[in-house]
Motif scaffolding. Structure first.
Motif, PDB file in Angstrom:
ATOM      1  N   TYR A  56      78.315  53.502  23.843  1.00 36.91           N
ATOM      2  CA  TYR A  56      76.865  53.644  24.003  1.00 36.91           C
ATOM      3  C   TYR A  56      76.291  52.475  24.803  1.00 36.91           C
ATOM      4  N   GLN A  57      76.786  51.288  24.518  1.00 32.28           N
ATOM      5  CA  GLN A  57      76.332  50.110  25.255  1.00 32.28           C
ATOM      6  C   GLN A  57      76.713  50.203  26.726  1.00 32.28           C
ATOM      7  N   LYS A  58      77.949  50.618  26.977  1.00 33.20           N
ATOM      8  CA  LYS A  58      78.426  50.722  28.360  1.00 33.20           C
ATOM      9  C   LYS A  58      77.637  51.771  29.129  1.00 33.20           C
ATOM     10  N   GLU A  59      77.316  52.895  28.468  1.00 38.33           N
ATOM     11  CA  GLU A  59      76.538  53.937  29.138  1.00 38.33           C
ATOM     12  C   GLU A  59      75.186  53.398  29.592  1.00 38.33           C
ATOM     13  N   ALA A  60      74.552  52.582  28.747  1.00 38.39           N
ATOM     14  CA  ALA A  60      73.251  52.014  29.096  1.00 38.39           C
ATOM     15  C   ALA A  60      73.367  51.031  30.266  1.00 38.39           C
ATOM     16  N   VAL A  61      74.396  50.193  30.240  1.00 38.77           N
ATOM     17  CA  VAL A  61      74.577  49.194  31.295  1.00 38.77           C
ATOM     18  C   VAL A  61      74.841  49.870  32.642  1.00 38.77           C
ATOM     19  N   VAL A 108      66.104  52.509  26.345  1.00 39.09           N
ATOM     20  CA  VAL A 108      67.201  52.452  25.381  1.00 39.09           C
ATOM     21  C   VAL A 108      66.640  52.193  23.990  1.00 39.09           C
ATOM     22  N   ASN A 109      66.875  53.139  23.091  1.00 41.53           N
ATOM     23  CA  ASN A 109      66.469  52.999  21.701  1.00 41.53           C
ATOM     24  C   ASN A 109      67.541  52.184  20.985  1.00 41.53           C
ATOM     25  N   ALA A 110      67.238  50.917  20.754  1.00 44.72           N
ATOM     26  CA  ALA A 110      68.244  49.989  20.222  1.00 44.72           C
ATOM     27  C   ALA A 110      67.897  49.583  18.808  1.00 44.72           C
ATOM     28  N   ASN A 111      68.693  50.045  17.846  1.00 43.94           N
ATOM     29  CA  ASN A 111      68.465  49.699  16.454  1.00 43.94           C
ATOM     30  C   ASN A 111      68.813  48.235  16.184  1.00 43.94           C
ATOM     31  N   GLY A 123      73.397  45.194  19.301  1.00 48.42           N
ATOM     32  CA  GLY A 123      73.841  44.515  20.523  1.00 48.42           C
ATOM     33  C   GLY A 123      72.861  44.647  21.670  1.00 48.42           C
ATOM     34  N   LYS A 124      71.575  44.713  21.350  1.00 47.75           N
ATOM     35  CA  LYS A 124      70.531  44.898  22.362  1.00 47.75           C
ATOM     36  C   LYS A 124      70.550  43.801  23.425  1.00 47.75           C
ATOM     37  N   PRO A 165      73.338  53.421  18.550  1.00 50.61           N
ATOM     38  CA  PRO A 165      73.309  53.735  17.116  1.00 50.61           C
ATOM     39  C   PRO A 165      74.223  52.891  16.240  1.00 50.61           C
ATOM     40  N   ILE A 166      75.166  52.173  16.846  1.00 50.55           N
ATOM     41  CA  ILE A 166      76.145  51.431  16.039  1.00 50.55           C
ATOM     42  C   ILE A 166      75.589  50.064  15.658  1.00 50.55           C
TER      43      ILE A 166
END
Length: 294
Positions: free
Chosen positions: A13-18, A27-30, A34-35, A269-270
């Motif tokens: 999920y992080q890689k997809e955003a980057v 990016v909805n970062a809980n 790792g925001k 989400p992680i």
């Protein structure tokens, strides 16, 4: 290469955003997802892979701590990086200050580049001086600071004000007096920058925003005026963590940005900070139903 190592450590999920290349992405970062890592990796990816100069990026945060962390990571990954290249990296107010001091024609507003930034208490002292000199009728002086803030932010107008006095005349005279004294309040930094950006655009390729859920109207205006033509938007935040609603944060900023810029929405989400049992309880309090994974 440091960037390649950082990308390998990211989850899917992080890689997809980057790596996302959309014109606008939110990016909805809980919490604990790792925001900050994603934000820094995005900046490095744009600079080293997409060859976007730091001078053509604007990176906005809400705290000096977050801004300094980003700058330290970037300076640690590049030998000989001139910190002047990161002049548009910082809090909304620090970036506005940088622009007024270095790039925008502040003289058009009657100021010189050596203007002073004043604390709210000093601005209130100047307001009381204006009230006395101009013999203005101001009711509830114990609430004056709050009323001035609301008037400047547009929350208090002549149409919705229930108190009949000279507050709006005071706002105008106070602004003129601050120009005479070559002084600006923190809200003036954004207001004056917004005014100058209407006619003096900048070459911004990427607008990157941290904790976007806490933006108020003036900050959203600041962001919008910086975005011209082909400027792309990458914003990270958590709609469940609006902590500045008391001072005018736009509670539905995610919806506003998605609608205005047809932004793609991704999520992180992680959670790396809490156990699964804690997250199960936390889900009961989420307003937007975002999934959480431990």
């Amino acid at each position: 290469m440091q960037l390649e190592e950082d990308l390998e450590r990211l989850n899917q999920y992080q890689k997809e955003a980057v790596l996302d290349d959309s014109n606008a992405c939110i990016v909805n970062a809980n919490v604990g997802s790792g925001k900050t890592t994603v934000l820094i990796s995005k900046i490095m990816y744009l600079h080293h892979v997409k060859k976007v100069p730091y001078q053509n990026m604007v990176v906005l945060t809400f705290t000096n701590k977050a801004a300094n962390e980003i700058k330290e990571r970037l300076s640690g990954s590049a030998v000989g990086l001139d910190m002047e290249e990161l002049g548009t990296f910082g809090t909304f107010h620090s970036v506005a200050l940088y622009l007024l001091r270095n790039r925008l024609p502040i003289e058009n507003l009657g100021y010189t580049r050596g203007f002073l930034v004043i604390e709210p208490e000093e601005e209130l002292d100047i307001a009381m001086q204006v009230i006395e000199e101009q013999k203005l009728v101001i009711k509830y002086k114990n609430r004056l600071k709050k009323r001035l803030e609301q008037a400047v932010a547009g929350q208090l107008t002549e149409n919705n004000s229930r108190i009949q006095d000279d507050i709006f005349k005071l706002v105008r005279l106070l602004r003129e007096e601050k120009v005479k004294q070559n002084k600006m309040s923190f809200s003036d930094l954004l207001e004056n920058t917004n005014q100058l950006l209407e006619t003096d655009g900048m070459d911004v390729k990427w607008m990157i925003i941290d904790e976007v859920q806490d933006c108020d109207k003036m900050q959203l205006d600041f962001m919008e005026r910086m975005m011209k033509g082909d400027t792309r938007l990458f914003a990270v935040g958590d709609p469940n963590q609006i902590i500045y609603s008391w001072r005018g944060s736009t509670w539905n900023v995610f919806y506003v940005l998605k609608d205005k810029y047809q932004a793609k929405e991704l999520s992180l989400p992680i959670n790396y900070r809490s156990s699964s049992s804690i997250l199960e309880v936390a889900k009961c309090f989420l307003q937007n139903g975002t999934p959480l994974q431990g």
